[in-house]
Design a protein around this motif. Structure first.
Motif, PDB file in Angstrom:
ATOM      1  N   HIS A 220       0.948  -1.753  -0.233  1.00  0.00           N
ATOM      2  CA  HIS A 220      -0.263  -0.143   0.401  1.00  0.00           C
ATOM      3  C   HIS A 220       0.218   1.295  -0.212  1.00  0.00           C
ATOM      4  O   HIS A 220       2.069   1.544   1.065  1.00  0.00           O
ATOM      5  N   GLN A 223       1.458   3.248   3.314  1.00  0.00           N
ATOM      6  CA  GLN A 223       1.926   2.077   4.594  1.00  0.00           C
ATOM      7  C   GLN A 223       3.704   3.091   4.999  1.00  0.00           C
ATOM      8  O   GLN A 223       4.536   3.188   4.389  1.00  0.00           O
ATOM      9  N   THR A 227       6.909  -0.114   8.568  1.00  0.00           N
ATOM     10  CA  THR A 227       6.535  -1.700   8.991  1.00  0.00           C
ATOM     11  C   THR A 227       6.226  -2.679   8.431  1.00  0.00           C
ATOM     12  O   THR A 227       5.468  -3.099   8.487  1.00  0.00           O
ATOM     13  N   SER A 229       7.120  -5.893   6.546  1.00  0.00           N
ATOM     14  CA  SER A 229       8.433  -6.920   6.964  1.00  0.00           C
ATOM     15  C   SER A 229       9.326  -7.873   6.287  1.00  0.00           C
ATOM     16  O   SER A 229       9.120  -7.315   5.302  1.00  0.00           O
ATOM     17  N   GLN A 232       8.260  -8.466   2.958  1.00  0.00           N
ATOM     18  CA  GLN A 232       8.220  -7.010   1.825  1.00  0.00           C
ATOM     19  C   GLN A 232       9.425  -6.642   1.646  1.00  0.00           C
ATOM     20  O   GLN A 232       8.978  -5.273   0.495  1.00  0.00           O
ATOM     21  N   GLN A 299      -2.969  -4.805  -3.037  1.00  0.00           N
ATOM     22  CA  GLN A 299      -2.304  -3.607  -1.953  1.00  0.00           C
ATOM     23  C   GLN A 299      -2.562  -3.359  -0.983  1.00  0.00           C
ATOM     24  O   GLN A 299      -3.416  -1.962  -1.051  1.00  0.00           O
ATOM     25  N   LYS A 300      -2.722  -4.287   0.072  1.00  0.00           N
ATOM     26  CA  LYS A 300      -3.745  -4.396   1.322  1.00  0.00           C
ATOM     27  C   LYS A 300      -2.835  -3.705   2.231  1.00  0.00           C
ATOM     28  O   LYS A 300      -0.919  -3.834   2.449  1.00  0.00           O
ATOM     29  N   THR A 302      -0.369  -3.691   6.135  1.00  0.00           N
ATOM     30  CA  THR A 302      -0.401  -4.568   6.929  1.00  0.00           C
ATOM     31  C   THR A 302       0.175  -3.578   8.029  1.00  0.00           C
ATOM     32  O   THR A 302       1.069  -4.729   9.047  1.00  0.00           O
ATOM     33  N   GLY A 303       0.053  -2.936   8.075  1.00  0.00           N
ATOM     34  CA  GLY A 303       0.751  -1.423   9.594  1.00  0.00           C
ATOM     35  C   GLY A 303       0.728  -0.400   9.315  1.00  0.00           C
ATOM     36  O   GLY A 303      -0.504  -0.245   8.593  1.00  0.00           O
ATOM     37  N   THR A 305      -0.601   2.861   8.907  1.00  0.00           N
ATOM     38  CA  THR A 305       0.022   4.277   6.962  1.00  0.00           C
ATOM     39  C   THR A 305      -0.285   5.712   7.144  1.00  0.00           C
ATOM     40  O   THR A 305      -0.390   6.007   9.324  1.00  0.00           O
ATOM     41  N   PRO A 311      -4.961  -2.521   8.623  1.00  0.00           N
ATOM     42  CA  PRO A 311      -4.310  -3.469   8.299  1.00  0.00           C
ATOM     43  C   PRO A 311      -5.295  -4.332   7.835  1.00  0.00           C
ATOM     44  O   PRO A 311      -6.355  -5.121   8.606  1.00  0.00           O
ATOM     45  N   GLY A 312      -5.266  -4.786   6.618  1.00  0.00           N
ATOM     46  CA  GLY A 312      -6.167  -5.792   5.950  1.00  0.00           C
ATOM     47  C   GLY A 312      -7.688  -5.338   4.994  1.00  0.00           C
ATOM     48  O   GLY A 312      -7.640  -6.381   4.906  1.00  0.00           O
TER      49      GLY A 312
END
Length: 435
Positions: A220, A223, A227, A229, A232, A299-300, A302-303, A305, A311-312
């Motif tokens: 995303h 983001q 954050t 991973s 990522q 593109q979600k 996950t941390g 923003t 998230p998600g």
């Protein structure tokens, strides 16, 4: 605007048509904005009689290596470009054929800043043009091998294609900085500038390249970088190299981009919206004056923003709330990527091909939305391309009033309907009676 891929294209054509040739004549128009830390007359004196040895680039900057200093270092900004009289196909717009481009070139092109006429026979000329004057032309008085050690290049990060990227360094930067990966924060400065658009981090990544990288990395745009991973981070690194290398490999010719690229479907926003061949919707989020295209289903967040998004989850409602708090930022020389949303949109059928470069004549120039106001409308068949904010006289006259009734037409004749000339009387002009 021209990004890393388009600059690689212009470097290719400079090497092809100018390298090894002497400059027989130079002309330049005065422009205290485009000619940075120099003048048009100093540029003419420095270039005339010199020989072009090579051309090189670092991200969005490129320069011609001369047989002796100084060397011209250039940046296109939003609408700058170099037009080659012998090679009109050098423009990166792929929706115009070479034959159409050749017919469209009118010399000298409009918005010309400087022109070089090369020696060696033939009409070998090139012109630097820029309708919006956001480009820059500098003279760097340093050895050719030391140009990147001098401002403004020394402040820039590595070029992903020319220099490559060290994965360990790349991932360390991601972990240390709490900034959006691409979307700008409301008040942008050196501390919170979007990571991929920060030229001190990586050179050459702009709006469409950044969107393409994140689309392939499934990240995303809002983001925070710290954050991400480890998986990522690795994917972002690989996508950055892949997109930049592939785009530069075809010299920015979008007709040769892979069919699964977001680039193919993001331009020319329609009423029904933009979609991928799979039917997935392409959304646009604007933060700090920059528009990012992305696909929510892929593109979600996950941390954390820049705009609060669970998230998600589906972030529609949150983005609408956050959009009210976003502020536009002041555009600087390096912050001009977002005005070209329709630049790559396919040309409408039946319209004259417009490809001679962004600084071409009025019939062929490719100005952005704001830049269109500066270009005169010379043909009636181009009325559809006029800026949406410009109202013609007819539309103003027929604009309804608040009560839904059209206003009464006012006659220029001072004689009123009852035969009296109100100019000859001290009484007020006939109209609604006083209460």
């Amino acid at each position: 605007m021209p990004e890393i891929a388009e600059i690689s294209r212009i470097v290719h054509y400079i090497r092809k048509h100018l390298a090894g040739k002497a400059i027989a004549n130079v002309t330049a128009n005065e422009d205290a904005i485009v000619f940075k830390d120099t003048t048009h007359s100093a540029f003419v004196n420095a270039m005339k009689g010199k020989t072009v040895v090579d051309a090189q680039q670092q991200g969005k900057y490129f320069w011609m290596v001369m047989d002796s200093p100084p060397h011209p270092v250039m940046h296109f900004g939003m609408t700058g470009w170099i037009t080659f009289k012998q090679a009109p196909e050098a423009h990166y717009r792929a929706d115009v054929t070479e034959d159409d481009a050749a017919q469209a070139v009118v010399w000298p092109p409009r918005f010309l800043k400087f022109e070089l006429e090369m020696a060696g026979g033939g009409d070998n000329r090139v012109a630097f043009t820029d309708p919006r004057r956001l480009g820059r032309v500098r003279l760097i008085d340093a050895p050719a091998e030391g140009i990147r050690k001098v401002s403004p290049l020394k402040e820039n990060g590595p070029d992903p294609v020319v220099d490559g990227l060290d994965e360990t360094w790349f991932r360390q930067v991601l972990g240390k900085r709490k900034v959006p990966v691409k979307a700008e924060m409301a008040e942008c400065d050196s501390r919170n500038q979007a990571l991929l658009l920060d030229q001190s981090f990586i050179s050459g990544v702009g709006n469409w390249v950044g969107d393409e990288i994140l689309f392939h990395a499934r990240i995303h745009p809002e983001q925070y970088s710290n954050t991400l991973s480890e998986a990522q981070q690795k994917q972002l690194y690989e996508s950055t190299l892949h997109i930049c290398t592939t785009a530069c490999g075809v010299l920015g010719d979008s007709s040769k981009f892979p069919k699964d690229w977001l680039f193919k479907y993001r331009w020319g926003k329609g009423k029904k919206g933009n979609k991928l061949p799979s039917g997935e919707k392409i959304d646009f989020v604007k933060v700090g004056g920059r528009t990012s295209a992305y696909v929510k289903t892929r593109q979600k967040a996950t941390g954390g923003t820049a705009v609060k998004v669970e998230p998600g989850s589906d972030e529609d409602s949150e983005e609408k709330k956050g959009a009210k708090k976003r502020k536009a930022t002041v555009k600087t020389e390096e912050e001009d990527e977002d005005e070209d949303e329709d630049e790559y949109a396919p040309a409408k059928k039946g319209k004259r091909a417009r490809s001679a470069g962004k600084g071409g004549d009025a019939k062929t120039a490719l100005p952005s939305k704001r830049g269109r106001k500066a270009v005169k409308k010379e043909e009636s068949d181009e009325e559809e391309d006029e800026d949406e904010d410009d109202e013609d006289e007819e539309s103003v006259v027929t604009k309804p009033t608040r009560r839904g009734r059209p206003p009464k037409e006012r006659s220029s004749d001072p004689v009123t309907a009852d035969g009296r000339d109100y100019r000859a009387s001290s009484s007020r002009r006939p109209g609604r009676p006083r209460k």
